[in-house]
Design an enzyme around this catalytic site. Structure first.
Site, PDB file in Angstrom:
ATOM      1  N   LEU A  63       0.862  -1.183   0.000  1.00 40.89           N
ATOM      2  CA  LEU A  63       0.000   0.000   0.000  1.00 40.89           C
ATOM      3  C   LEU A  63       0.896   1.229   0.000  1.00 40.89           C
ATOM      4  O   LEU A  63       1.862   1.299   0.766  1.00 40.89           O
ATOM      5  CB  LEU A  63      -0.905   0.023   1.237  1.00 40.89           C
ATOM      6  CG  LEU A  63      -2.183  -0.817   1.209  1.00 40.89           C
ATOM      7  CD1 LEU A  63      -2.879  -0.760   2.567  1.00 40.89           C
ATOM      8  CD2 LEU A  63      -3.130  -0.361   0.118  1.00 40.89           C
ATOM      9  N   ASP A  64       0.573   2.211  -0.855  1.00 37.42           N
ATOM     10  CA  ASP A  64       1.336   3.458  -0.875  1.00 37.42           C
ATOM     11  C   ASP A  64       1.236   4.171   0.467  1.00 37.42           C
ATOM     12  O   ASP A  64       0.257   3.978   1.206  1.00 37.42           O
ATOM     13  CB  ASP A  64       0.805   4.384  -1.969  1.00 37.42           C
ATOM     14  CG  ASP A  64       1.076   3.853  -3.365  1.00 37.42           C
ATOM     15  OD1 ASP A  64       2.055   3.104  -3.526  1.00 37.42           O
ATOM     16  OD2 ASP A  64       0.301   4.183  -4.288  1.00 37.42           O
ATOM     17  N   PRO A  65       2.221   5.017   0.805  1.00 33.05           N
ATOM     18  CA  PRO A  65       2.151   5.768   2.073  1.00 33.05           C
ATOM     19  C   PRO A  65       0.848   6.547   2.238  1.00 33.05           C
ATOM     20  O   PRO A  65       0.313   6.637   3.341  1.00 33.05           O
ATOM     21  CB  PRO A  65       3.365   6.704   1.983  1.00 33.05           C
ATOM     22  CG  PRO A  65       4.347   5.938   1.155  1.00 33.05           C
ATOM     23  CD  PRO A  65       3.512   5.229   0.118  1.00 33.05           C
ATOM     24  N   ALA A  67      -2.056   5.758   1.208  1.00 31.65           N
ATOM     25  CA  ALA A  67      -3.202   4.856   1.359  1.00 31.65           C
ATOM     26  C   ALA A  67      -3.314   4.316   2.780  1.00 31.65           C
ATOM     27  O   ALA A  67      -2.336   4.202   3.507  1.00 31.65           O
ATOM     28  CB  ALA A  67      -3.080   3.702   0.374  1.00 31.65           C
ATOM     29  N   ARG A 213      -4.500   4.724  -8.652  1.00 30.58           N
ATOM     30  CA  ARG A 213      -4.202   6.110  -9.046  1.00 30.58           C
ATOM     31  C   ARG A 213      -4.020   6.217 -10.564  1.00 30.58           C
ATOM     32  O   ARG A 213      -4.350   7.252 -11.161  1.00 30.58           O
ATOM     33  CB  ARG A 213      -2.988   6.651  -8.304  1.00 30.58           C
ATOM     34  CG  ARG A 213      -1.762   5.801  -8.309  1.00 30.58           C
ATOM     35  CD  ARG A 213      -0.811   6.248  -7.181  1.00 30.58           C
ATOM     36  NE  ARG A 213       0.203   5.265  -6.919  1.00 30.58           N
ATOM     37  CZ  ARG A 213       1.503   5.431  -7.190  1.00 30.58           C
ATOM     38  NH1 ARG A 213       1.922   6.551  -7.756  1.00 30.58           N
ATOM     39  NH2 ARG A 213       2.374   4.512  -6.885  1.00 30.58           N
TER      40      ARG A 213
END
Length: 355
Positions: A63-65, A67, A213
């Site tokens: 998971l991206d930061p 998110a 995204r």
């Protein structure tokens, strides 16, 4: 990052604060974590190593930061199952902002000012047109991953090259968007930026490797207005929901109170993920030593795994089809290993029983 001589090390402050260290290693299993915003998936792995009392910790899908949401954490021998978990379908809630691109395709990036044509297109945009383009991005599509991603290009992460100002071109790849729906009415927002944008919430269920995204970026491009992601939350991995997850801070409180971490056992993970067969004690011994055992029909899991079986077999209790992976269980309900078929036999591919 390397420090200069004499430079003091500054420890990052995590949202969960200082964590207790486990007195003994946790048993093998899967822990569902609700990831905080602003931390990496690796940060969570580091925290769980401390709380689980073992270095053998991994996650089943980055998971991206920016998110938040469900991060599946494998402990001990459950780390061997993370490859299968990372390939599962996942579901997200997100907020899309139409009217402006960013260089990272999300809210953490630098805003790219819309031109006059984009502003004009945005002013005449309707919900029906948005829904039409959302529908066009549903099903099997070709998607170019985000430049600011963890994918490697010539041995280096794409986001590292992008941040260094190096142009990154990633090849399009096929992904499956099984559900992409708008959850709220598109609303004009004049507070986020010096120019108006349109925001709304969506829900997306998709295959592994999909960038939400980038899905927002492609929607903005199709509408000729530009777009980026303002919020992203993973709410589901297979049948596991974020509603059942704990935060790292909550797990820390449990360890401090000497309570058992909320673990999903190896056996329960395998029951959920794979078709299964029963094996005798002698067959379990043979599998443990890497030997083959005779093929027999497998019982389906509580729900079908992605790509494991033909969906038309969902209503059957047993099948003679050939699933890619089968879990072998003893009569006592202990998982022995993961198997694949070789003609009239099963071959052990991954040992899961205690050594």
């Amino acid at each position: 990052m390397k420090r200069s001589p004499g430079q003091e090390y500054q420890r990052r402050i995590m949202p969960w604060g200082d964590l207790p260290r486990a007195e003994k290693a946790a048993p093998s299993g899967l822990i569902l974590i609700d990831k905080d915003q602003g931390v990496t998936s690796h940060d969570v792995v580091g925290a769980m190593r401390r709380l689980a009392g073992t270095r053998k910790v991994g996650h089943g899908g980055t998971l991206d930061p920016m998110a938040t949401g469900l991060l599946t954490i494998g402990i001990g021998r459950a780390t061997k199952l993370l490859t299968y978990l990372s390939g599962c379908e996942k579901t997200y809630r997100a907020t899309i902002c139409l009217g402006a691109n960013t260089n990272t395709e999300d809210a953490d990036g630098e805003i790219i000012m819309p031109d006059a044509a984009a502003r004009s297109n945005l002013s005449t945009l309707s919900a029906a047109v948005i829904d039409r383009e959302i529908a066009a991005l549903t099903g099997e599509i070709m998607q170019v991953p985000a430049s600011f991603s963890a994918l490697k290009v010539n041995g280096k992460r794409a986001h590292e090259l992008a941040r260094a100002g190096i142009h990154v071109e990633l090849a399009a790849r096929k992904v499956r968007i099984s559900r992409f729906v708008r959850l709220s009415e598109p609303k004009v927002n004049t507070e986020l930026f010096e120019f108006p944008v349109v925001v709304f919430d969506v829900e997306v269920s998709c295959s592994a490797g999909t960038y939400i995204r980038s899905l927002a970026r492609d929607l903005g491009a199709a509408l000729q207005v530009g777009a980026h992601l303002r919020m992203l939350r993973r709410i589901k991995v297979r049948s596991w929901s974020v509603d059942a997850a704990k935060s790292v801070a909550q797990c820390g409180d449990m360890v401090a109170a000497r309570k058992v971490l909320p673990m999903i056992s190896l056996a329960d993970c395998c029951r959920m993920l794979f078709p299964r067969i029963s094996v005798t004690a002698e067959e379990a011994r043979l599998l443990g030593s890497g030997q083959f055992i005779p093929y027999r029909r497998s019982v389906l899991p509580s729900e079908l795994g992605d790509g494991l079986l033909d969906p038309k077999l969902e209503s059957y209790a047993v099948t003679q089809e050939v699933p890619k992976v089968v879990a072998a269980f003893t009569d006592a309900g202990e998982v022995v290993s993961l198997l694949s078929r070789r003609g009239r036999y099963y071959k052990p591919d991954l040992q899961l029983a205690d050594a």
